[in-house]
Write a protein that holds these residues in place. Sequence first.
Motif, short mmCIF file in Angstrom:
data_model
loop_
_atom_site.label_atom_id
_atom_site.label_comp_id
_atom_site.label_asym_id
_atom_site.label_seq_id
_atom_site.Cartn_x
_atom_site.Cartn_y
_atom_site.Cartn_z
N ASP A 183 33.06 37.44 44.74
CA ASP A 183 32.90 38.68 45.50
C ASP A 183 31.48 39.20 45.33
O ASP A 183 30.93 39.17 44.23
CB ASP A 183 33.90 39.73 45.00
CG ASP A 183 33.78 41.04 45.75
OD1 ASP A 183 33.94 41.02 46.99
OD2 ASP A 183 33.50 42.07 45.11
N SER A 185 29.26 42.64 46.62
CA SER A 185 29.19 43.91 47.34
C SER A 185 27.72 44.28 47.51
O SER A 185 27.03 44.60 46.54
CB SER A 185 29.92 45.01 46.55
OG SER A 185 29.79 46.26 47.19
N ARG A 278 41.57 43.11 48.54
CA ARG A 278 41.33 44.03 47.42
C ARG A 278 42.67 44.31 46.77
O ARG A 278 43.65 44.67 47.44
CB ARG A 278 40.71 45.33 47.91
CG ARG A 278 40.42 46.35 46.80
CD ARG A 278 39.92 47.68 47.36
NE ARG A 278 38.67 47.52 48.10
CZ ARG A 278 38.55 47.63 49.41
NH1 ARG A 278 39.64 47.90 50.15
NH2 ARG A 278 37.39 47.48 50.01
N THR A 280 44.63 46.48 43.75
CA THR A 280 44.59 47.60 42.80
C THR A 280 45.78 47.48 41.86
O THR A 280 46.93 47.38 42.30
CB THR A 280 44.67 48.94 43.54
OG1 THR A 280 43.60 49.03 44.49
CG2 THR A 280 44.56 50.11 42.56
N SER A 289 38.33 42.56 43.93
CA SER A 289 38.33 42.09 45.32
C SER A 289 37.70 40.72 45.39
O SER A 289 36.96 40.30 44.50
CB SER A 289 37.58 43.07 46.22
OG SER A 289 36.24 43.22 45.79
N ALA A 303 41.37 36.74 43.63
CA ALA A 303 41.40 38.12 43.15
C ALA A 303 42.44 38.30 42.06
O ALA A 303 42.20 39.00 41.07
CB ALA A 303 41.69 39.08 44.32
#
Length: 383
Positions: A183, A185, A278, A280, A289, A303
């Motif tokens: 991942d 970002s 993603r 949680t 994620s 993930a």
Amino acid sequence: MRSASSGPEPEPVGLTLVAGPEFSDELKSLDATMTSVEKVLDLPALRAQAADLEEQSGAPDLWNDPEAAQKVTSRLSHLQGSLRRVEGIRSRIDDLAVLWELAEGEEDQDTRDEALAELDKLKKDVEALEVQTLLNGEYDAREALVTVRAEAGGVDAADFTEMLMRMYLRWAERHGYKTEVYDTSYAEEAGIKSATFKVAAPYAYGTLSIEQGTHRLVRISPFDNQGRRQTSFAGVEVLPVVESDDHVEIPDDDIRVDVFRSSGPGGQGVNTTDSAVRITHLPTGIVVSCQNERSQIQNRASAMAVLQAKLLERRRQEEQARMDALKGDSSGSWGNQMRSYVLHPYQMVKDLRTDYETGNTQSVLDGEIDDFIEAGIRWRKSA
């Protein structure tokens, strides 16, 4: 304080003045250290493990389970490499004794110099091998999940985080270790907010765990039109990869799964489907994620692997906290503020725990961090 030169490796000072008895004493000391290393590594056990893995790798149905097959072949390759390394150093020590005897017998200075240079190289190689024997923690032999994350410093912190990610990927590349980015970002202006990647090599966790903590960069900001000096921070987290016997169970009711479209630098979409995942973990609030795999199923699996690793580490920390409480250990974490990278007004990278430093900042950022890792592993063992 240990330090490294920013220039080329200096020639060994004074080695050509070593007399015969002194050389023999140094060689005996090196031989004794190597013998200790061989005992700790338990070569007969390593050879037995390698033979067992060779037998498994020859099974006709091995690749019916690709994941298990990959583990067998990877472990076999690592064991064979370790054995070759140990046996090669042992052979060089034995050959060096013969070479020195020949040099002394013929009073040949060129051969003496060759022997002295080899002695210097062997010292470094045995020292590096000795460090491997210190990686005997519960999860040290595992592969590693590394997360780099921008902290204070705005766009400079995001840029620094991308520099650190590149540093670790280059380090892995130098060693021939496979990596897989799960991942990334991206920040809006430059750099990355965070990234998680796997280093698929035995002992990657034990080796890289010394890198965990806060890294600090001091430089003239390329994003400041007034050319001011900027200090920025990035955090590094290193986790052991979860294996099938770890029993990290995650009930479906404990997680929320969201899907979204993968994005690239500047928020650009990199695909046209909602394949990124993603997850949680509701009881702890941990969020992970993955968006770099081709399908939603693959991203979910990756993930979940990261989430399991985080929960395993959380469990390990809770167990360690209970042990520390029983021992009355109130010391803080050694990981915070662990290394400074100064690019202005001078060039230096310094580990704040071991005091190891070098002026060759570019080589460090290009992945040459083995000396820092070695010093850190020795420091951690003695702390």
